[in-house]
Design an enzyme around this catalytic site. Structure first.
Site, PDB file in Angstrom:
ATOM      1  NE  ARG A  25      -3.610  -2.100   2.846  1.00 21.95           N
ATOM      2  CZ  ARG A  25      -3.398  -3.215   3.541  1.00 21.95           C
ATOM      3  NH1 ARG A  25      -2.223  -3.410   4.142  1.00 21.95           N
ATOM      4  NH2 ARG A  25      -4.341  -4.129   3.651  1.00 21.95           N
ATOM      5  CE  LYS A  45      -6.487  -0.458   4.600  1.00 23.14           C
ATOM      6  NZ  LYS A  45      -7.783  -0.730   3.932  1.00 23.14           N
ATOM      7  CG  HIS A  90      -4.417   0.747  -4.079  1.00 23.05           C
ATOM      8  ND1 HIS A  90      -3.715   0.748  -2.882  1.00 23.05           N
ATOM      9  CD2 HIS A  90      -5.424  -0.148  -3.906  1.00 23.05           C
ATOM     10  CE1 HIS A  90      -4.298  -0.088  -2.035  1.00 23.05           C
ATOM     11  NE2 HIS A  90      -5.328  -0.649  -2.641  1.00 23.05           N
ATOM     12  NE  ARG A 100      -2.950  -3.427  -1.388  1.00 23.44           N
ATOM     13  CZ  ARG A 100      -2.560  -4.230  -0.398  1.00 23.44           C
ATOM     14  NH1 ARG A 100      -1.273  -4.479  -0.238  1.00 23.44           N
ATOM     15  NH2 ARG A 100      -3.442  -4.775   0.422  1.00 23.44           N
ATOM     16  CG  HIS A 147      -6.392  -8.397   1.495  1.00 24.75           C
ATOM     17  ND1 HIS A 147      -6.601  -8.815   0.189  1.00 24.75           N
ATOM     18  CD2 HIS A 147      -6.168  -7.049   1.416  1.00 24.75           C
ATOM     19  CE1 HIS A 147      -6.509  -7.784  -0.627  1.00 24.75           C
ATOM     20  NE2 HIS A 147      -6.251  -6.710   0.084  1.00 24.75           N
ATOM     21  CE1 TYR A 155      -6.213  -7.133  -6.990  1.00 28.37           C
ATOM     22  CE2 TYR A 155      -6.463  -8.066  -4.801  1.00 28.37           C
ATOM     23  CZ  TYR A 155      -6.189  -6.994  -5.615  1.00 28.37           C
ATOM     24  OH  TYR A 155      -5.894  -5.773  -5.072  1.00 28.37           O
TER      25      TYR A 155
END
Length: 296
Positions: A145, A169, A238, A241, A264, A273
Site C-alpha cells: 500500500r 492497517k 494502488h 498493488r 488482507h 482478484y
C-alpha cells in the site's frame, strides 16, 4: 467524556486505526446525529436507524457510502453496549443496501514493464531517478500500500534475505518477499540516500531535504513516470498493488498466499482478484475458441 469521544479514543488507541479512519468514523456519527434531529444516541432505536438510512438513500448516495456509514454506527453501538452500558444496539438486524463490486483497475505485465523500463523523467537528477525506480519496483514487486511504502524505515528492508517488514492497517506487521530487480534498485538508491539523509533520518525513501516522502509526492512522481513512459492511462500507486496481486494469482493460483502477501485480514477481500483473473481467461476464450467467436 461523552460516548462518541470514548469510542474514537478506543478505535485510535486499542484498535490502532489510522487518523483518517478515526476522522471518518467521527463524521459518520455526527451525520447520524444530524439525520435523527439531534436525538441522544443512547435513545435511538431500530426505526430511527432505518429512517436515517432512508434519508441517506434519498440523497442519492452510493450504496457503498450508505453501507460504510451503517458499519460505523454499528461499531459505535457495539462498543457502547459492551463498555458504556447502552441497553441495546439499534443497528442489529439491519442490512446495508447491496452495492455492485467495482473491480480495480490494473496494469498489464507489458504496461508494468513499459512503466519501469520506459521513459525516465529527464528533469530529475540521478538520486531522484534511483529513488523513484526503487520505490516503483518495490510497489510492483511486493504489492505494498502507499502508506506502507512511505512508512518503511531503512532497517525494515533486508537486502540479503530478500524481504521487507511492512506495517499495514491496524499497525499489523508482515514480512513480504522482495524481487531481485527491486532489491537491485534499492541497493542502487542507498548511496544516494546516504548523501541526502539528515543525521536522524530513519525513512527508506526521502526527499531532497532528507526527510520522509509524503504519499502525495509519491503519487505525483508515479504519474509523471507513467506519462513519460507513454502509458495512455493515469497511473496511481494502488494500481501497482493490484497488478502485483493479479499477476501473482494468474501465475500461481494460490489465493491464500496472495492474501498473506497483501496483508488482507479476510480472504473475501482478496477474492476480487479471482474475478479479474476470470475476466482475463474469458477474454482469451472469446478470442481463441471457435464456438465462442462472435459473428461479424
Amino acid at each position: 467524556m461523552n460516548a462518541v469521544t470514548s469510542y474514537l479514543q478506543y478505535i485510535a488507541a486499542e484498535r490502532r486505526l489510522s487518523s483518517h479512519t478515526v476522522a471518518a468514523y467521527q463524521r459518520d456519527l455526527a451525520n447520524l446525529s444530524s439525520l435523527t434531529a439531534g436525538k441522544p444516541l443512547e435513545t435511538l432505536d431500530v426505526s430511527d436507524i432505518r429512517g436515517a438510512i432512508v434519508k441517506l438513500r434519498s440523497q442519492n448516495l452510493a450504496a457503498a457510502s450508505v453501507a460504510r456509514q451503517l458499519s460505523s454506527w454499528r461499531g459505535f453501538y457495539t462498543f457502547a453496549c459492551r463498555r458504556l452500558g447502552y441497553a441495546n444496539n439499534p443497528c442489529t438486524g439491519l442490512h446495508p443496501p447491496k452495492a455492485a463490486k467495482a473491480l480495480p483497475h490494473i496494469l498489464s505485465p507489458d504496461a508494468c514493464t513499459q512503466l519501469l523500463d520506459g521513459g525516465l523523467p529527464a528533469e530529475s537528477d540521478d538520486a531522484l531517478l534511483a529513488r523513484d525506480r526503487a520505490m516503483f519496483e518495490l510497489f510492483y514487486s511486493s504489492g505494498l500500500r502507499l502508506s506502507e511504502l512511505v512508512g518503511l524505515d531503512l532497517h525494515d528492508v533486508n537486502l540479503h534475505a530478500g524481504e521487507a517488514q511492512v506495517t499495514g492497517k491496524g499497525n499489523k506487521t508482515r514480512i513480504v518477499p522482495v524481487g531481485h530487480q527491486a532489491l537491485a534498485a534499492i541497493a542502487a538508491w542507498l548511496p544516494h540516500r546516504q548523501s541526502l539523509a539528515q543525521a536522524d533520518a530513519a525513512a527508506l525513501f526521502i526527499n531532497r531535504r532528507g526527510t520522509r516522502l509524503t504519499p502525495r509526492s509519491v503519487q505525483l512522481r508515479l504519474n509523471r513516470w507513467a506519462q513519460l513512459a507513454g502509458l495512455s492511462q493515469r497511473v496511481h500507486p494502488h494500481m501497482l498493488r493490484h497488478a502485483f496481486a493479479t499477476h501473482v494469482l494468474q501465475s500461481s493460483g494460490d489465493l491464500r498466499a496472495v492474501q498473506e502477501m497483501l496483508g488482507h485480514a479476510s480472504i473475501s477481500t482478496t477474492q476480487v482478484y479471482t474475478h479479474l483473473d476470470w475476466q482475463h481467461l474469458a477474454k482469451v476464450y472469446d478470442q481463441a475458441h471457435p464456438r465462442a467467436r462472435r459473428k461479424s
